[in-house]
Motif scaffolding. Structure first.
Motif, PDB file in Angstrom:
ATOM      1  N   THR A 155      -7.416  44.518   5.147  1.00 25.68           N
ATOM      2  CA  THR A 155      -7.479  43.960   3.790  1.00 25.68           C
ATOM      3  C   THR A 155      -7.771  45.052   2.778  1.00 25.68           C
ATOM      4  O   THR A 155      -7.222  45.046   1.664  1.00 25.68           O
ATOM      5  N   LYS A 158      -4.676  47.015   2.149  1.00 27.15           N
ATOM      6  CA  LYS A 158      -3.774  46.203   1.337  1.00 27.15           C
ATOM      7  C   LYS A 158      -4.214  46.181  -0.119  1.00 27.15           C
ATOM      8  O   LYS A 158      -3.391  46.287  -1.049  1.00 27.15           O
ATOM      9  N   ALA A 159      -5.522  46.109  -0.334  1.00 30.33           N
ATOM     10  CA  ALA A 159      -6.053  46.106  -1.703  1.00 30.33           C
ATOM     11  C   ALA A 159      -5.778  47.443  -2.375  1.00 30.33           C
ATOM     12  O   ALA A 159      -5.420  47.501  -3.561  1.00 30.33           O
ATOM     13  N   LYS A 160      -5.913  48.542  -1.613  1.00 32.86           N
ATOM     14  CA  LYS A 160      -5.605  49.854  -2.179  1.00 32.86           C
ATOM     15  C   LYS A 160      -4.131  49.943  -2.588  1.00 32.86           C
ATOM     16  O   LYS A 160      -3.804  50.498  -3.644  1.00 32.86           O
ATOM     17  N   SER A 161      -3.264  49.388  -1.769  1.00 31.70           N
ATOM     18  CA  SER A 161      -1.834  49.398  -2.109  1.00 31.70           C
ATOM     19  C   SER A 161      -1.576  48.613  -3.389  1.00 31.70           C
ATOM     20  O   SER A 161      -0.808  49.044  -4.260  1.00 31.70           O
ATOM     21  N   TYR A 162      -2.256  47.477  -3.517  1.00 30.98           N
ATOM     22  CA  TYR A 162      -2.077  46.672  -4.718  1.00 30.98           C
ATOM     23  C   TYR A 162      -2.593  47.419  -5.953  1.00 30.98           C
ATOM     24  O   TYR A 162      -1.977  47.403  -7.023  1.00 30.98           O
ATOM     25  N   VAL A 163      -3.732  48.094  -5.773  1.00 38.14           N
ATOM     26  CA  VAL A 163      -4.299  48.841  -6.904  1.00 38.14           C
ATOM     27  C   VAL A 163      -3.369  49.973  -7.312  1.00 38.14           C
ATOM     28  O   VAL A 163      -3.121  50.215  -8.497  1.00 38.14           O
ATOM     29  N   LEU A 165      -0.153  50.137  -6.861  1.00 40.59           N
ATOM     30  CA  LEU A 165       1.034  49.550  -7.483  1.00 40.59           C
ATOM     31  C   LEU A 165       0.730  49.102  -8.907  1.00 40.59           C
ATOM     32  O   LEU A 165       1.537  49.291  -9.829  1.00 40.59           O
ATOM     33  N   LEU A 166      -0.488  48.558  -9.104  1.00 42.51           N
ATOM     34  CA  LEU A 166      -0.865  48.133 -10.460  1.00 42.51           C
ATOM     35  C   LEU A 166      -0.979  49.337 -11.388  1.00 42.51           C
ATOM     36  O   LEU A 166      -0.540  49.267 -12.553  1.00 42.51           O
TER      37      LEU A 166
END
Length: 477
Positions: A155, A158-163, A165-166
């Motif tokens: 998780t 995954k959160a790092k990837s979302y950050v 991408l943001l």
């Protein structure tokens, strides 16, 4: 309850008996109230402000328990587990020789101590506010912690990837909305134009399909017509081949007939029908000897047959030229041929003879031979008058005698007072004159001028040739 009895709980995962820590038996009311509060999931996800009141509290949903009865027998111990549909009250007790009882939840029938109540309350709160059923043994807890750590690690990544991408999205330049709106409007206009064009194309497609159907119907009709034409053409072709074969066959027959006609025109039928030749010193007609010698005694039957052939030859020539004798009528009757005198007496002169005394004094045979010579000369003079020509016989005839130009002798056709040698030579000269006459009447002069004989000069010309078949046309077939 007997205070000497040890009460343990089974692990909710491996069902091994475990003993709770002594601290679970004493708990104040404030701690119970704090523990009873709903547990939030933290900042895993954020709801918009306007949806927080409608969303309510985020909590875990615990499925209701089912009623089950299990019996375990092991080493003389009996374990019975009961659970109601709410999952709040369940009992599991066992009486064994070891001296302790394993409880999940105390039943109403058992005496509940304060420590047992506190333990049950804590276990219910822990199970309700988490996705894990309690209690758990140490081994199951370690295994569960490893799984949770792996899930937490996944998780976090995954959160790092979302950050990331943001951040990339935030660093992107802001698009020109006016230009995009203009492009959007242009694209919509193009879309409308394309839709109109598509509508026109669809209409044209329908018209083209309609025309195509008509053309297909016409093509099918033409194909049917072509098939009928091919069938009819094949029939006519077969008929043409048959007619062509008949025409070629007729042409070949025509050529063959013409060749046979030319061959027949060059053929003297009298020479074929009356073959005049000689056998030593005796002349023959159709292999019948005419005459006799002291060294070659020919029977009178053969001589009479030869005389009959000679009479038939003279009659055939007269009939061919449509000529009738004035004084006599020759009747060809084989070896009994005769000459009839055309007068009031109707005398019959036999053109045959026999040996014996009876015929020595009978002059009728000699008279018949003389009449035969007279008929022959009458026919020759008639043909000379018709053709304005003269036939020069090799042996001139004077009444009953024939002259030999080389020796100057005369030979009579009469048998009385005439030796056999001279009589035989006279008959030889007579047959020679007949053969000359046959050659003369076969000449084109007589065949072209004498009526009733052969073909006219115009009809004897080569017939008009028909078109010869083309060999290439035969090969085409």
């Amino acid at each position: 309850m007997d205070p000497k009895v040890t009460i343990n709980y089974p692990c909710s995962k491996c069902e091994a008996p475990i003993q709770l820590d002594a601290g679970f038996s004493h708990m104040s009311e404030h701690i119970k109230a704090e523990l009873a509060l709903n547990v939030f999931k933290g900042s895993e996800f954020l709801l918009p402000l306007e949806d927080e009141m409608a969303a309510g509290f985020v909590d875990r949903v615990v499925m209701p328990l089912t009623l089950s009865l299990q019996s375990h027998e092991s080493n003389g111990d009996t374990l019975l587990q009961f659970s109601n549909i709410t999952g709040l009250e369940c009992s599991s007790y066992s009486y064994s020789d070891h001296g302790y009882t394993v409880l999940g939840c105390p039943s109403n029938s058992m005496e509940k101590t304060p420590a047992l109540k506190v333990a049950n309350t804590l276990l219910d709160i822990a199970s309700t506010n988490s996705s894990i059923d309690h209690p758990l043994c140490e081994e199951c807890t370690d295994s569960l912690m490893l799984q949770i750590e792996e899930q937490l690690h996944f998780t976090a990544n995954k959160a790092k990837s979302y950050v990331r991408l943001l951040e990339e999205l935030q660093q992107m330049p802001q698009p020109d909305t006016n230009r995009l709106e203009a492009e959007l409007k242009q694209l919509k206009d193009e879309e409308l134009a394309l839709e109109e064009e598509i509508a026109k194309l669809l209409q044209e497609q329908k018209e083209a399909e309609k025309i195509l159907e008509e053309k297909q119907d016409q093509a099918q009709a033409l194909a049917d017509e072509e098939e009928r034409y091919q069938i009819e053409y094949c029939k006519q072709r077969v008929l043409w081949f048959d007619v062509e074969e008949e025409r070629i066959s007729f042409y070949n027959q025509k050529v063959h007939t013409h060749q046979q006609l030319e061959k027949l025109k060059q053929t003297n039928i009298f020479n074929i029908a009356f073959h005049i030749w000689k056998d030593d010193h005796i002349s023959t007609i159709n292999n019948f000897r005419l005459g006799r010698l002291p060294t070659m005694q020919v029977t009178w039957t053969e001589i009479n047959a030869a005389l009959g052939q000679m009479a038939l030859l003279l009659v055939s020539l007269a009939r061919r030229f449509e000529f009738s004798f004035s004084k006599y009528k020759i009747v060809a009757y084989g070896n009994h041929s005769y000459i009839k005198v055309l007068d009031q007496s109707n005398t019959v002169l036999p053109l045959y003879s026999h040996s014996g005394i009876k015929y020595i004094f009978d002059h009728s045979f000699d008279t018949a031979m003389t009449a035969f010579l007279e008929c022959f000369m009458e026919l020759v003079r008639a043909l000379e008058q018709r053709t304005n020509t003269t036939l020069s016989l090799p042996y001139p005839i004077d009444k009953h005698c024939l002259h030999d130009p080389q020796g100057g002798a005369r030979y009579s056709v009469k048998t009385q007072f005439t030796p056999d040698e001279q009589w035989t030579k006279a008959l030889k000269f007579l047959l020679t004159n007949l053969k000359w006459a046959l050659t003369w009447v076969s000449s084109p002069l007589l065949t072209g001028t004498c009526p009733g004989f052969g073909l006219s000069s115009s009809s004897r010309s080569t017939p008009r040739a028909i078109n010869a078949p083309d060999p290439t046309r035969r090969n085409q077939r």
